[in-house]
Design an enzyme around this catalytic site. Structure first.
Site, PDB file in Angstrom:
ATOM      1  CE  LYS A  45      -1.504   0.170  -6.206  1.00 16.02           C
ATOM      2  NZ  LYS A  45      -2.355   0.865  -7.169  1.00 16.02           N
ATOM      3  NE  ARG A  91       1.577   7.265  -6.277  1.00  8.15           N
ATOM      4  CZ  ARG A  91       1.690   7.012  -4.972  1.00  8.15           C
ATOM      5  NH1 ARG A  91       2.305   7.891  -4.186  1.00  8.15           N
ATOM      6  NH2 ARG A  91       1.181   5.917  -4.461  1.00  8.15           N
ATOM      7  CE  LYS A 148      -2.360   6.845  -4.405  1.00  5.10           C
ATOM      8  NZ  LYS A 148      -2.551   6.337  -5.771  1.00  5.10           N
ATOM      9  CE  LYS A 199       1.200  -1.100  -8.797  1.00  2.00           C
ATOM     10  NZ  LYS A 199       0.046  -0.408  -9.336  1.00  2.00           N
ATOM     11  CE1 TYR A 254       4.980   1.090 -16.798  1.00  6.93           C
ATOM     12  CE2 TYR A 254       6.219   0.315 -14.877  1.00  6.93           C
ATOM     13  CZ  TYR A 254       5.089   0.891 -15.424  1.00  6.93           C
ATOM     14  OH  TYR A 254       4.053   1.255 -14.599  1.00  6.93           O
TER      15      TYR A 254
END
Ligand code: PBG
Length: 330
Positions: A201, A211, A224, A255, A319
């Site tokens: 990731k 987010r 991150k 990802k 999605y």
């Protein structure tokens, strides 16, 4: 008589000439079995809220979740992934809401398993929906603590399994978490609960709309990079995958999707494990907006999904899953 030798004997266009022959020689195909649908859930009743950052995506209150899972069931989409929009007042610095058996994810798992027991249910293991700072782990003096976070994550995983979750998906990128989660699941008699590890990731700029969707976006950009992977690297992804397989992952996730096709391909070539890919919110919103504005044709969606199949992905979190399932089942 024609002059010989002017043209090549091999003409690749011959196989492309007719629709039937294009279908015969197609090397890859997309079916409903390749799709995983993320579902956003929100507190309250009677809510199907459009998500501004992700046109065409919605947040469902638990009582309305049927609305989407019945479609999933009818279309035959194998697996759904639950993501909670946690109200701010339930967040704290340790993300303790993750361990509340009546949190949104737990309620959603129970509801889906009751209504549509044949649909596979997956839930992320990570603290970002529950921490005020939006990080995936415990933050102490600017550091995300690894081992302390993993301890909480293994409890989160067991709780989700108790609720009936089929696939536990650690998306936190802490070291060693797959092994600890596997042990915790086994110890609690969840030997058959699968682990889908987000093995590679990346610390990506394509997560913004998500987010917003779960309300974890901060005023200043969250960084991150101390735990998610650097987008300059690909060999490191192979090391991540190797470790997660050794620790007991049943499948691995790459990802985001489109910017990482090379990683999907080399993971698939190097390990014979099922590789999943996550076409993330930024990819979704960019493609959706471009279609809306008439910049690209709507078939661009299938083209993007087919690129994952070409690269070697077994399944795609997207999605677009409902729309595409409808389209390809007709
Ligand atoms: C975090 C998590 C993220 C996504 C799913 N789980 C993003 C992040 O690291 O903040 C992103 C999914 C998307 O952008 O569609 N555990």
């Amino acid at each position: 008589m024609k002059i010989l030798g002017k043209y090549p004997a091999v003409r690749l266009r011959r196989n492309r000439k007719y629709n039937w022959s294009r279908r015969l020689v197609a090397e890859n195909n997309l079916t409903v079995n390749d799709l995983i649908l993320p579902i956003f859930v929100v507190e309250g009743k009677n809510k199907i809220e459009p998500i501004k950052s992700m046109p065409g995506a919605y947040r469902y209150s638990i009582d309305k979740i049927n609305n989407v899972t019945n479609k999933v069931n009818k279309l035959g989409i194998p697996l759904v992934a639950i993501f909670p929009h946690t109200p701010h007042k339930k967040k704290n610095s340790l993300g303790t809401e993750a361990l509340n058996e009546d949190n949104l994810v737990c309620k959603a798992i129970r509801r889906i398993k009751r209504n549509n027991p044949d649909i596979g249910v997956m839930a992320d293991v990570a603290l970002d929906p529950y921490t005020i700072h939006g990080h995936d782990g415990i933050l102490k003096k600017k550091e995300i603590l690894n081992d302390e976070t993993v301890e909480i994550l293994s409890k989160q995983a067991v709780l989700q399994a108790e609720m009936g979750c089929d696939v536990i998906a650690p998306s936190d990128m802490m070291d060693g978490r797959v092994g600890v989660i596997r042990k915790a699941l086994d110890k609690n008699n969840f030997k058959n609960v699968q682990i889908l590890s987000y093995a590679a990731k990346y610390a990506s700029n394509f997560y913004g709309p998500f987010r917003n969707a779960i309300g974890s976006r901060q005023r200043s950009k969250i960084n991150k990079k101390s735990y998610q992977m650097d987008y300059k690297n690909s060999s490191e992804a192979l090391r991540e995958v190797a470790l997660d397989i050794k620790e007991g992952a049943d499948f691995v996730m790459i990802k985001p999707g489109l910017p990482y096709l090379d990683v999907i391909k080399s993971v698939k070539e190097n390990f014979k494990i099922p590789v999943f890919v996550y076409q993330v919110s930024g990819e979704y919103s960019m493609i959706t907006n471009a279609i809306k504005k008439g910049i690209v044709d709507s078939e661009a969606v299938i083209e993007s999904l087919m690129s994952f199949k070409r690269s070697g992905a077994s399944a795609i979190v997207t999605y677009f899953a409902l729309d595409i399932a409808k389209k390809i089942s007709n």
